[in-house]
Design a protein around this motif. Sequence first.
Motif, PDB file in Angstrom:
ATOM      1  N   VAL A   4     -10.865 -10.069  -1.773  1.00 36.11           N
ATOM      2  CA  VAL A   4      -9.548  -9.508  -1.453  1.00 36.11           C
ATOM      3  C   VAL A   4      -9.637  -8.614  -0.224  1.00 36.11           C
ATOM      4  N   TYR A  14      -7.682 -13.630  -0.630  1.00 36.08           N
ATOM      5  CA  TYR A  14      -6.412 -13.010  -1.006  1.00 36.08           C
ATOM      6  C   TYR A  14      -6.184 -11.784  -0.133  1.00 36.08           C
ATOM      7  N   ARG A  25      -2.118 -15.035  -1.782  1.00 37.82           N
ATOM      8  CA  ARG A  25      -3.130 -15.870  -1.145  1.00 37.82           C
ATOM      9  C   ARG A  25      -3.028 -15.709   0.379  1.00 37.82           C
ATOM     10  N   THR A  26      -4.159 -15.575   1.026  1.00 39.34           N
ATOM     11  CA  THR A  26      -4.170 -15.270   2.450  1.00 39.34           C
ATOM     12  C   THR A  26      -3.462 -16.331   3.272  1.00 39.34           C
TER      13      THR A  26
END
Length: 270
Positions: A12, A91, A164-165
Amino acid sequence: MSEMRQKQQVLVSVVMPAYACAKTICQAIDSALAQEVETEVLVLNDQSPDDLDTVMERYRDVPSVRYIKNERNLGAAATRNRGVSLARGAYVAFLDADDWWEKDKLKKQLACMEKEKAVLCSTARELVTADGELTGRIIGVRKNITYRSLLGHNCINCSSVLIRTEVAREFPMMHEDSHEDYITWLGILKKYGRAAGINEPLLKYRLTASGKSGSKLKSAKMTYQVYRYAGFHVPAACLLFCFYAVNGVLKYAGAYFRRKNSWNSESFTE
């Protein structure tokens, strides 16, 4: 604390815009570092006028903290977008520099997103005074957030979001003259259908007069502008705003009447 210091894989990336926050940012950063998952913390100094550089010296030797300076003031939306572009995690979590998290927030959100197959997860929040005192006033969140329900009320607080990235990069925040995060959430839910919510106050949300929501009239005007940016014509935007206003009154009234009661995760939702 250069942008290239942390090479290891992280799960993250915590994106934290920083402006006039020297007095509160350590609590925010420390709460992110205390999470029970592999994180990196991207602190983006948006030409802060205070002694933020001095405060950040505390984290000079913390490899999971990346301190980045904007060459000019970009504003919160563009600064978050820059953080997302630099994120190494699968993330992204957004955290404002005057808020903080419970230590198990990200762990619970990751589990929830996996279970619900969601691209975004939000949590409930407890309101905190400008001095950092807990108020006991809790704003809940639906466990299942749809595009339709979000149109009537923005229950997704930016500092509570885990996303989510690749989705965050697909929907950058724009239109800082309105609630730019709300526009982003609407775009995401319109495409992906729904988001997940954890109805626990894992976010401590500081109330300040200087924030966008500090003036209710200003916030109302920006909310109307959200609907216009989202593509709704004037009559539809006005109708949606009326629903939004009613829901807002009910939300804060509910939080007020719950303040003196012990918190129960099943007793309230937005």
